[in-house]
Write a protein that holds these residues in place. Structure first.
Motif, PDB file in Angstrom:
ATOM      1  N   VAL A   1       5.771 -61.364  14.128  1.00  0.00           N
ATOM      2  CA  VAL A   1       7.074 -62.012  14.503  1.00  0.00           C
ATOM      3  C   VAL A   1       7.714 -61.413  15.532  1.00  0.00           C
ATOM      4  O   VAL A   1       8.356 -60.324  15.521  1.00  0.00           O
ATOM      5  N   PRO A   2       7.651 -62.100  17.026  1.00  0.00           N
ATOM      6  CA  PRO A   2       8.589 -61.390  17.890  1.00  0.00           C
ATOM      7  C   PRO A   2       9.936 -61.989  18.051  1.00  0.00           C
ATOM      8  O   PRO A   2      10.069 -63.083  17.949  1.00  0.00           O
ATOM      9  N   PRO A   3      10.886 -61.019  17.814  1.00  0.00           N
ATOM     10  CA  PRO A   3      12.386 -61.482  17.769  1.00  0.00           C
ATOM     11  C   PRO A   3      12.750 -62.200  18.767  1.00  0.00           C
ATOM     12  O   PRO A   3      13.560 -63.086  18.595  1.00  0.00           O
TER      13      PRO A   3
ATOM     14  N   PRO B   1       6.038 -53.333   8.877  1.00  0.00           N
ATOM     15  CA  PRO B   1       6.774 -54.614   9.073  1.00  0.00           C
ATOM     16  C   PRO B   1       6.305 -55.397  10.229  1.00  0.00           C
ATOM     17  O   PRO B   1       5.744 -55.222  11.119  1.00  0.00           O
ATOM     18  N   ASP B   2       6.661 -56.896   9.935  1.00  0.00           N
ATOM     19  CA  ASP B   2       6.009 -57.756  10.785  1.00  0.00           C
ATOM     20  C   ASP B   2       7.181 -57.860  12.024  1.00  0.00           C
ATOM     21  O   ASP B   2       6.860 -58.358  13.338  1.00  0.00           O
ATOM     22  N   VAL B   3       8.284 -57.406  11.806  1.00  0.00           N
ATOM     23  CA  VAL B   3       9.294 -57.505  12.856  1.00  0.00           C
ATOM     24  C   VAL B   3       9.468 -55.781  13.224  1.00  0.00           C
ATOM     25  O   VAL B   3       9.842 -54.988  12.302  1.00  0.00           O
ATOM     26  N   GLU B   4       8.986 -55.563  14.225  1.00  0.00           N
ATOM     27  CA  GLU B   4       9.138 -54.106  14.535  1.00  0.00           C
ATOM     28  C   GLU B   4      10.519 -53.705  14.976  1.00  0.00           C
ATOM     29  O   GLU B   4      11.412 -54.250  15.334  1.00  0.00           O
ATOM     30  N   GLY B   5      10.624 -52.348  14.965  1.00  0.00           N
ATOM     31  CA  GLY B   5      11.943 -51.543  15.034  1.00  0.00           C
ATOM     32  C   GLY B   5      12.819 -51.113  14.027  1.00  0.00           C
ATOM     33  O   GLY B   5      12.527 -51.759  12.851  1.00  0.00           O
ATOM     34  N   ALA B   6      14.040 -50.665  14.305  1.00  0.00           N
ATOM     35  CA  ALA B   6      14.902 -50.257  13.367  1.00  0.00           C
ATOM     36  C   ALA B   6      15.900 -51.282  13.427  1.00  0.00           C
ATOM     37  O   ALA B   6      16.744 -50.974  12.714  1.00  0.00           O
ATOM     38  N   GLY B   7      15.988 -52.123  14.191  1.00  0.00           N
ATOM     39  CA  GLY B   7      16.929 -53.171  14.361  1.00  0.00           C
ATOM     40  C   GLY B   7      16.876 -53.898  15.632  1.00  0.00           C
ATOM     41  O   GLY B   7      16.194 -53.535  16.592  1.00  0.00           O
TER      42      GLY B   7
ATOM     43  N   SER C   1      18.204 -54.700   5.373  1.00  0.00           N
ATOM     44  CA  SER C   1      17.769 -55.110   6.761  1.00  0.00           C
ATOM     45  C   SER C   1      17.301 -53.956   7.220  1.00  0.00           C
ATOM     46  O   SER C   1      17.984 -52.778   7.408  1.00  0.00           O
ATOM     47  N   PHE C   2      15.963 -53.794   7.782  1.00  0.00           N
ATOM     48  CA  PHE C   2      15.115 -52.869   8.495  1.00  0.00           C
ATOM     49  C   PHE C   2      15.243 -51.603   7.261  1.00  0.00           C
ATOM     50  O   PHE C   2      15.735 -50.452   7.923  1.00  0.00           O
ATOM     51  N   GLY C   3      15.308 -51.921   5.915  1.00  0.00           N
ATOM     52  CA  GLY C   3      15.146 -50.856   5.157  1.00  0.00           C
ATOM     53  C   GLY C   3      16.616 -50.215   4.639  1.00  0.00           C
ATOM     54  O   GLY C   3      16.775 -49.473   3.823  1.00  0.00           O
ATOM     55  N   HIS C   4      17.751 -50.645   5.247  1.00  0.00           N
ATOM     56  CA  HIS C   4      18.906 -50.293   4.807  1.00  0.00           C
ATOM     57  C   HIS C   4      19.823 -51.397   4.112  1.00  0.00           C
ATOM     58  O   HIS C   4      19.439 -52.659   4.381  1.00  0.00           O
ATOM     59  N   PRO C   5      20.656 -51.116   3.193  1.00  0.00           N
ATOM     60  CA  PRO C   5      21.583 -52.255   2.789  1.00  0.00           C
ATOM     61  C   PRO C   5      22.345 -52.873   3.658  1.00  0.00           C
ATOM     62  O   PRO C   5      22.829 -52.047   4.866  1.00  0.00           O
ATOM     63  N   ILE C   6      22.161 -54.024   3.867  1.00  0.00           N
ATOM     64  CA  ILE C   6      22.925 -54.775   5.029  1.00  0.00           C
ATOM     65  C   ILE C   6      24.442 -54.580   4.901  1.00  0.00           C
ATOM     66  O   ILE C   6      25.056 -54.709   3.710  1.00  0.00           O
TER      67      ILE C   6
END
Length: 845
Positions: A242-244, A260-266, A349-354
């Motif tokens: 998935v390209p953001p 993850p399909d959406v790369e990066g930490a945010g 979100s990205f592994g952290h509580p939103i």
């Protein structure tokens, strides 16, 4: 039952993180106790991680031990996490080698004693989705995919609830068909959305068959899917699908893929929301001794959670195998996990509580888009919120009152009120001894007030029409003037007691030309700027200083100090409560209010009597100043003037004072209130004045007051925790002694959840522990709702609706007696234990 779980490094960095997690238990035990040891452990862990990064490849190793797990029915479990040293691309490049590595790790787990193994490592390509391994290993096997699907689905429902999304009106895209997780998700979601799109990398026969069975449209162009839908669930086995940049504004992506399909930490965009789906939260009762559980704060991949649940259930069966997951099995394992108190409602979100602020801002984005025709707003037909009221209260009104640790202990969520009773969300009944701090004198939803409001609504009276005559306001003013003390014949309507006092203070300046104000220590007149300036509670004033200048205070009931100050001729007004309710139910000696009135007259100072809490029958007369036959220059009312149904305040004053301040065409509108004197509030007020003027009701106040006072005085004589009872009518206060100093010091040093709420002044708050204990025990054990006096936390307010019966008085006295007996026993026991103990061990008697 023991379990094993197989993982692989997602990237070059995750191997180092595993090594850091190994040291987590030692690091956690040292942190906060010995910071130097913590730093040393961290350095050791970093060195270990660097050494491991350069170690020889191909070694399967145990990277964590998960111990201390206990099911709700008491069954124990423990597990091991085995790392297979192959990254995702290595799994894909050589599946044969990958399967061999997985089999070797599983055999090691069998030797250790595991009876089920979870395949957290590239399950899509390992042994036909686990089927081959299940047939060729002497151990039960699960991929964990069923609970992963369930968790992602629950995450979607939670996100829709949080963001007011009507899923039945949305197009949903599921990326990763024909994979088992994506197919399972599509199957669960299909009945609940308007349109389902399924996305595959290619139009293979298997993908076409899956789409046909789901009754969904198959797409092979991911960008087309992203443009046609705003809710995307993605669960590919290779990541990066998935390209953001291609997401539409207002899109939500629930990423179930590993990697993850959406790369990066945010991502930098604030108009899209990326959620890490497929996570589970371990039960709060389970320890987090393992480095993995501790590092991830109890949030774990659901494939691991499924393995843990099966082990806790002692189910040695293979589950979630193959490419076709059973929807019934998905829902069943989800229900079993929830019965063990695994949670799926926390959004990450990205592994952290939103962050709540991030969620709120995105919700605003959706609302703006929908208001512009960019979507459908989910509308609630329910009077009460569809989400947890405590949660919403914590987020948007008062984080302390909505604190999870206070839920259902010190704080209840009441959803209904009738007469003397309140009812919580579970329908449990509570006897109300707070009465809205005096706002509910007639009880909850009094029929006469409800009837007056209904009559006004039926008549379609205008709500607000400024600079016009409102008949309902005129009627209420006439009724108030008729029953008020001598000399008061003008009325100004507002919305609260604080506003009523603001109007009184402004009037005094306009009439006298002076600027200074005099009030009493321990007083409470409100929290708006002017009323706060004359309030006696320092803790209320200090955070907002400097307030209105030239405000001074004297001891309550002190004639000499009052005379000394008023003779200076500097004060516009002296404002006083007949009984200091917030201050701890203090009443001056009989005759002092009359003396204060005389001193004010002699010194041309307006005498303002604040009857916001004491008025409307609370003390046995309609107004408390009637007991001293006082005729003030100004009297303020609020709280129960609205009959417990509507907010309304009133400032009553002498005609000559109103004329001097406002009595001309250029002055009459100098002080106004948009909502003051609204029709519904005045209709409620008229009904309340009529009901509260009833002699039979006032007799009940005095009779019940005598019973309460007599019973409470007897309790004071019997219990060492009690000091005295004070007050008049049904405005009483029961004062407790502070918690003994030794006990205060002991509890102040304890590591308690309350520490985060108590702030820095722990000992001062702990000194009031007796009152906290009594309020909680009455609420929890006896279903009686009480509160402390805010400005004197050693005092329990006893302020029930005026309709209280003798039987209800006796129920309260009995409950208070039992609670005080428990408290006395607890204090004696604590004192005895501490007096006989040395370094935590009982000394010889």
């Amino acid at each position: 039952m023991k379990f094993a779980f197989l993982v692989h490094p997602i990237s070059d960095y995750t191997g180092e993180l595993w090594d850091l997690a190994i040291a987590a238990a030692d690091l956690r035990s040292a942190w906060g106790n010995d910071p130097f040891r913590s730093c040393s452990l961290l350095r050791q862990a970093m060195r270990h991680a660097m050494e491991a990064a350069g170690s020889e490849a191909g070694e399967i190793r145990v990277v964590d031990n998960i111990t201390g797990l206990v099911s709700v029915n008491g069954r124990p479990s423990e597990g091991r996490i085995y790392e297979i040293p192959l990254r995702a691309e290595e799994f894909l490049a050589n599946p044969t080698n990958a399967i061999e590595q997985v089999r070797t790790a599983a055999e090691q787990a069998v030797e250790w004693g595991a009876e089920i193994v979870g395949l957290g490592a590239m399950t899509g390509i390992v042994g036909a989705h686990g089927t081959w391994l299940a047939e060729n290993l002497p151990i039960a096997v699960t991929t964990g995919n069923s609970l992963t699907v369930y968790a992602a689905y629950r995450n979607l429902l939670t996100a829709c609830e949080e963001l007011d999304i009507d899923l039945t009106q949305e197009t949903v895209a599921v990326v990763g068909i024909p994979g088992s997780i994506a197919t399972g998700l599509a199957g669960l979601i299909k009945p609940h959305c308007r349109e389902l799109l399924v996305v595959s990398r290619q139009s293979s026969p298997r993908a076409l068959k899956r789409a046909e069975s789901l009754g969904a449209e198959l797409l092979t162009d991911i960008e087309e899917a992203l443009q046609r839908s705003r809710i995307i669930l993605t669960a590919t086995s290779s990541g990066g699908a998935v390209p953001p940049a291609k997401l539409r504004s207002g899109s939500i992506v629930l990423d179930v893929a590993v990697p993850p399909d959406v790369e990066g930490a945010g991502i930098n965009r604030t108009d899209v929301l990326i959620l890490t789906a497929g996570l589970s939260q371990i039960p709060a009762t389970m320890p987090r001794e393992s480095g993995f559980l501790w590092f991830h704060r109890g949030m774990i991949p659901s494939c691991l959670a499924e393995t843990m649940v099966l082990a806790l259930e002692d189910r040695k069966e293979s589950l979630s195998l193959g490419q076709n997951l059973s929807l019934a099995a998905i829902e069943r394992i989800g229900q079993i996990a929830e019965s063990h108190k695994f949670g799926f409602g926390t959004l990450h979100s990205f592994g952290h509580p939103i962050e709540l602020s991030r969620l709120t801002e995105f919700r605003k984005t959706l609302r703006r888009r929908r208001s512009q025709g960019g979507g459908i707003v989910k509308r609630s037909t329910s009077l009460l919120p569809t989400r947890s009221a405590s949660l919403l209260y914590q987020r948007h009104i008062n984080p302390i009152l909505g604190h999870p640790e206070l839920k259902d202990v010190l704080v209840k969520t009441f959803v209904r009120g009738e007469g003397m009773h309140l009812y919580d969300e579970q329908g449990r009944e509570y006897l109300d001894f707070v009465a809205g701090f005096g706002s509910v004198n007639l009880g909850h939803n009094p029929p006469q007030v409800v009837g007056a409001i209904r009559e006004a609504l039926t008549a379609q009276v205008p709500g607000f029409a400024q600079a016009a005559v409102n008949p309902l306001a005129a009627k209420l003013a006439d009724e108030l003037v008729a029953v008020s003390p001598q000399g008061l014949d003008q009325v100004f309507f507002s919305n609260s007691g604080s506003e009523a006092n603001e109007a009184a203070l402004k009037l005094a300046r306009a009439v006298t030309g002076r600027t200074a104000y005099l009030s009493c220590e321990r007083s409470y007149h409100g929290k708006t700027l002017g009323s706060l300036s004359v309030t006696g509670n320092v803790s209320y004033r200090k955070p907002f200083e400097p307030l209105i200048p030239d405000c001074h205070r004297i001891p309550f009931g002190d004639f000499e100090k009052l005379e000394e100050q008023l003779e200076t001729g500097r004060y516009a007004a002296f404002i006083v409560e007949p009984i200091q309710a917030e201050g701890g139910m203090y009443e001056p000696r009989h005759g002092w209010l009359r003396e204060a009135e005389s001193l004010c007259r002699a010194n041309n100072t307006l005498f303002i009597v604040d009857e916001v809490q004491t008025g409307m029958g609370r003390t046995g007369n309609l107004f408390a100043c009637d007991h001293d036959e006082v005729s003030p220059d100004v009297m303020t009312l609020a709280k129960s003037l609205g009959g417990g149904m509507m907010p309304i305040g009133a400032t009553l004053m002498r005609r000559e004072h109103w004329n001097k301040a406002y009595g001309s065409l250029t002055q009459f509108a100098l002080h106004t209130s948009t909502f003051g004197g609204g029709s519904l509030a005045c209709a409620a007020g008229s009904a309340a004045v009529d009901a509260l003027s009833n002699e039979q009701l006032l007799h009940n106040v005095n009779d019940r007051s005598e019973e309460l006072k007599a019973g409470l005085k007897e309790l004071c004589n019997r219990h060492v925790c009690l000091k005295e009872v004070r007050g008049r009518g049904l405005l009483l206060g029961l004062e407790f002694h502070p918690l003994p100093k030794q006990a205060q010091r002991h509890w102040a040093g304890s590591d308690s959840w309350m520490g985060s709420l108590l702030g820095t002044d722990v000992e001062a708050i702990l000194s009031t522990f007796s009152v906290l204990y009594v309020v909680q025990t009455l609420l929890d054990a006896h279903r009686i709702y009480t509160q402390s006096a805010r400005s004197n936390p050693f005092v329990v307010r006893i302020q029930p609706p005026l309709i209280i019966t003798s039987e209800q008085v006796q129920r309260f006295l009995s409950a208070m007696g039992e609670t005080c007996e428990e408290l006395d026993r607890a204090i004696r026991l604590t004192d005895n234990l501490m007096a006989r103990s040395v370094n935590g061990r009982l000394a010889n008697a």
